[in-house]
Each structure stands twice: as C-alpha cells, then as structure tokens.
Design an enzyme around this catalytic site. Structure first.
Site, mmCIF file in Angstrom:
data_model
loop_
_atom_site.group_PDB
_atom_site.id
_atom_site.type_symbol
_atom_site.label_atom_id
_atom_site.label_comp_id
_atom_site.label_asym_id
_atom_site.label_seq_id
_atom_site.Cartn_x
_atom_site.Cartn_y
_atom_site.Cartn_z
ATOM 1 N N ARG A 147 0.872 -1.186 0.000
ATOM 2 C CA ARG A 147 0.000 0.000 0.000
ATOM 3 C C ARG A 147 0.902 1.225 0.000
ATOM 4 O O ARG A 147 2.078 1.135 0.371
ATOM 5 C CB ARG A 147 -0.878 -0.011 1.252
ATOM 6 C CG ARG A 147 -1.849 -1.182 1.253
ATOM 7 C CD ARG A 147 -2.769 -1.176 2.464
ATOM 8 N NE ARG A 147 -3.620 -2.352 2.442
ATOM 9 C CZ ARG A 147 -3.910 -3.101 3.500
ATOM 10 N NH1 ARG A 147 -3.434 -2.771 4.697
ATOM 11 N NH2 ARG A 147 -4.682 -4.157 3.386
ATOM 12 N N ARG A 163 -12.005 3.810 11.544
ATOM 13 C CA ARG A 163 -10.628 3.744 11.035
ATOM 14 C C ARG A 163 -10.597 4.016 9.538
ATOM 15 O O ARG A 163 -9.623 4.540 9.007
ATOM 16 C CB ARG A 163 -10.021 2.364 11.347
ATOM 17 C CG ARG A 163 -8.534 2.292 11.121
ATOM 18 C CD ARG A 163 -7.925 0.998 11.616
ATOM 19 N NE ARG A 163 -8.288 -0.153 10.779
ATOM 20 C CZ ARG A 163 -7.804 -1.385 10.945
ATOM 21 N NH1 ARG A 163 -6.953 -1.632 11.905
ATOM 22 N NH2 ARG A 163 -8.177 -2.371 10.148
ATOM 23 N N ARG A 219 -14.266 -9.294 8.218
ATOM 24 C CA ARG A 219 -13.573 -9.178 9.513
ATOM 25 C C ARG A 219 -14.531 -9.406 10.676
ATOM 26 O O ARG A 219 -14.200 -10.086 11.651
ATOM 27 C CB ARG A 219 -12.908 -7.792 9.618
ATOM 28 C CG ARG A 219 -11.601 -7.741 8.871
ATOM 29 C CD ARG A 219 -11.180 -6.339 8.479
ATOM 30 N NE ARG A 219 -10.279 -6.420 7.344
ATOM 31 C CZ ARG A 219 -8.958 -6.332 7.400
ATOM 32 N NH1 ARG A 219 -8.374 -6.108 8.559
ATOM 33 N NH2 ARG A 219 -8.215 -6.448 6.325
HETATM 34 N N1 LIG Z 1 -9.675 1.412 23.415
HETATM 35 C C1 LIG Z 1 -10.004 1.983 22.244
HETATM 36 N N2 LIG Z 1 -11.046 2.826 22.198
HETATM 37 C C2 LIG Z 1 -11.412 3.395 21.025
HETATM 38 N N3 LIG Z 1 -10.784 3.206 19.849
HETATM 39 C C3 LIG Z 1 -9.725 2.368 19.836
HETATM 40 C C4 LIG Z 1 -9.285 1.710 21.030
HETATM 41 N N4 LIG Z 1 -8.209 0.946 20.715
HETATM 42 C C5 LIG Z 1 -8.002 1.111 19.393
HETATM 43 N N5 LIG Z 1 -8.892 1.961 18.865
HETATM 44 C C6 LIG Z 1 -9.045 2.372 17.461
HETATM 45 O O1 LIG Z 1 -9.649 1.271 16.794
HETATM 46 C C7 LIG Z 1 -9.109 1.114 15.492
HETATM 47 C C8 LIG Z 1 -8.560 -0.302 15.362
HETATM 48 O O2 LIG Z 1 -7.376 -0.425 16.147
HETATM 49 P P1 LIG Z 1 -6.069 -1.110 15.561
HETATM 50 O O3 LIG Z 1 -5.797 -0.631 14.190
HETATM 51 O O4 LIG Z 1 -5.000 -0.944 16.596
HETATM 52 O O5 LIG Z 1 -6.596 -2.629 15.523
HETATM 53 P P2 LIG Z 1 -5.836 -3.954 15.056
HETATM 54 O O6 LIG Z 1 -6.275 -5.015 15.990
HETATM 55 O O7 LIG Z 1 -4.373 -3.714 14.958
HETATM 56 O O8 LIG Z 1 -6.465 -4.191 13.630
HETATM 57 P P3 LIG Z 1 -5.884 -5.004 12.339
HETATM 58 O O9 LIG Z 1 -5.757 -6.435 12.779
HETATM 59 O O10 LIG Z 1 -6.932 -4.808 11.297
HETATM 60 O O11 LIG Z 1 -4.559 -4.383 11.982
HETATM 61 C C9 LIG Z 1 -8.041 2.183 15.312
HETATM 62 O O12 LIG Z 1 -8.590 3.256 14.582
HETATM 63 C C10 LIG Z 1 -7.715 2.613 16.747
HETATM 64 O O13 LIG Z 1 -7.320 3.953 16.824
#
Ligand SMILES: Nc1ncnc2c1ncn2[C@@H]1O[C@H](COP(=O)(O)OP(=O)(O)OP(=O)(O)O)[C@@H](O)[C@H]1O
Length: 232
Positions: free
Chosen positions: A78, A171, A182
């Site tokens: 990307r 996001r 997902r």
């Molecule tokens: N405790 C929270 N409260 C509100 N929003 C949150 C919280 N934790 C994370 N987020 C938001 O939720 C979204 C998803 O978080 P993140 O990208 O870290 O997830 P991930 O598990 O790494 O996802 P992926 O597996 O798709 O990469 C992001 O926009 C992040 O800023």
C-alpha cells in the site's frame, strides 16, 4: 551379491544422512536458536481489537526493548509501505518455495493473498537482543503452538462486536466487503481467545489506557521473572 549389499547399505546411509541434514539438524538448530534469550510475544485478536494501537504504545515506551518480526506477504504494497520494514513483499511462487523448504514458522491465506512469518524474521530480531513481537491470526497461533518457539500468547479482545464495527468503520480502512469478512471472523476468534489454555493473558481493550497498563504490567512481570531465572 556382496556389491549389491554394499550399494544398498550406501543408499540407506545416504538416506539417513539426507534425512538428518534436511529435517533433524535444521529443526534442532532452529529450536536452540529460538529458545535462546527472552520469550517472544505473540499478539492475536480480531481485526480492529486494537493490537497495533497497544503494540505501538509498548514500542514508544520501550524503543530498545522490543523488535517487530517482519512478515512476508504476496499482496501488493500500500502507499507508504516499505519492503523489509512493514512487510517482505514477495510472489506466490517464491513464497511457496520457501514454505516447502521449511523456512516459515507460520503461514496463512486471506482472500487471495498469502501471509507468513519466516524463521529468519524472528532470528533477525533475536540477534539484536530485543524481545521479538509478532502480530498474527489464530491459525498462525495454532501453528506456533506446535513449533519450538514457546512465546507468550496475548489475546486482545474488543468490548463487543458492535464496538469493533464502530472502530473499524471509524478507522476508514475497510470496504463494505472486507468489513463484513472481519466481523464474521471476530466471533470465532473471540471464542478461541477465551478458550482456557490458549492464551497467557487476555486484555479487554475497552479503555486504551487501562488495557495498556494491564498489558505492560504483565509483560514487565514476565520479563523480570525471566531475568531472575537467568534468561536474558
Ligand atoms: N480502546 C479503544 N477505544 C477506542 N478506539 C480504539 C481503542 N483501541 C483502538 N482503537 C481504534 O480502533 C481502530 C482499530 O485499532 P487497531 O488498528 O489498533 O486494531 P488492530 O487489531 O491492529 O487491527 P488489524 O488487525 O486490522 O490491523 C483504530 O482506529 C484505533 O485507533
């Protein structure tokens, strides 16, 4: 007759040599390498549960302590993604060849793309003396449980499927189709995450500060314990 016997014996000996050199020695070498030093940490959880957010907080607070294992993928980069930093971008043919020769500790297929963690990627982090951090899906967790790696397994759990959906929508990275895919996987993933014995720690990421505190306390107590036991 005697010549045939000797030939057979040579064939058998060659077969054993080949077997030992191809399977046993690499496995033992890999096993010794991976069991040296601090235990790696595997993060798992549904997409959107907050794995990247929490891992980033950990890396920001302890930049010299942790190193991220760089995965391979056959998907296209990307914008802004760099080869060797965010992923190793590869082709299906090349990745399959590496899988066949035992170079991966875990692999998975999502949609049309292959993903995986090479043994080399883990060794690269471990050779710097840092704790290797991996972010993988449940199929990868199952494969790693069957490997010699012996990491700590941490599950990041969303407060609810509704909140997960809100976060993924906010996001803004998903199409309607990938969002639904997902969310559909999330229920099975949460069940797997909550099954006793699958994870060393479950962190519910409702409030990010509280979730991070729980995560940090656990990791620090584990690494202190390992230091006391002479593993560093
Ligand atoms: N405790 C929270 N409260 C509100 N929003 C949150 C919280 N934790 C994370 N987020 C938001 O939720 C979204 C998803 O978080 P993140 O990208 O870290 O997830 P991930 O598990 O790494 O996802 P992926 O597996 O798709 O990469 C992001 O926009 C992040 O800023």
């Amino acid at each position: 007759m005697a010549v045939a016997k000797i030939r057979n014996r040579i064939r058998i000996e060659n077969f054993f040599d080949l077997f030992i050199n191809t399977f046993i020695l690499p496995y033992l070498g890999f096993s010794i390498m991976l069991q040296k030093g601090p235990r790696p940490i595997v993060f798992c959880g549904p997409s959107g549960s907050g794995k990247s957010t929490l891992i980033k907080l950990l890396f920001d607070e302890y930049p010299d302590k942790f190193g991220f294992s760089v995965s391979h993928t056959t998907r296209n980069p990307r914008p802004g993604e760099e080869n060797g930093k965010h992923y190793y971008f590869t082709t299906k043919d090349d990745m399959q060849k590496q899988i066949d020769s035992g170079e991966f500790i875990e692999t998975a297929v999502f949609g049309n793309n292959m993903y995986g963690t090479s043994k080399q990627a883990i060794e690269d982090v471990q050779s710097t003396g840092k704790i290797c951090v991996l972010d993988i899906e449940i199929e990868g967790v199952k494969q790693i449980k069957a490997s010699p790696l012996q990491p700590l397994f941490i599950f990041i759990k969303p407060p609810s499927i509704e909140e997960l959906e809100n976060r993924l929508k906010k996001r803004g990275t998903e199409s309607q189709e990938s969002l639904q895919r997902r969310l559909a996987s999330a229920k099975t993933e949460i069940e797997f995450g909550e099954t006793p014995g699958n994870f060393d720690l479950i962190v519910e990421n409702d409030n990010v500060e509280k979730a991070y505190e729980k995560l940090r306390n656990f990791i620090m107590s584990q690494t202190n314990q390992q230091n006391q036991n002479g593993i560093s």
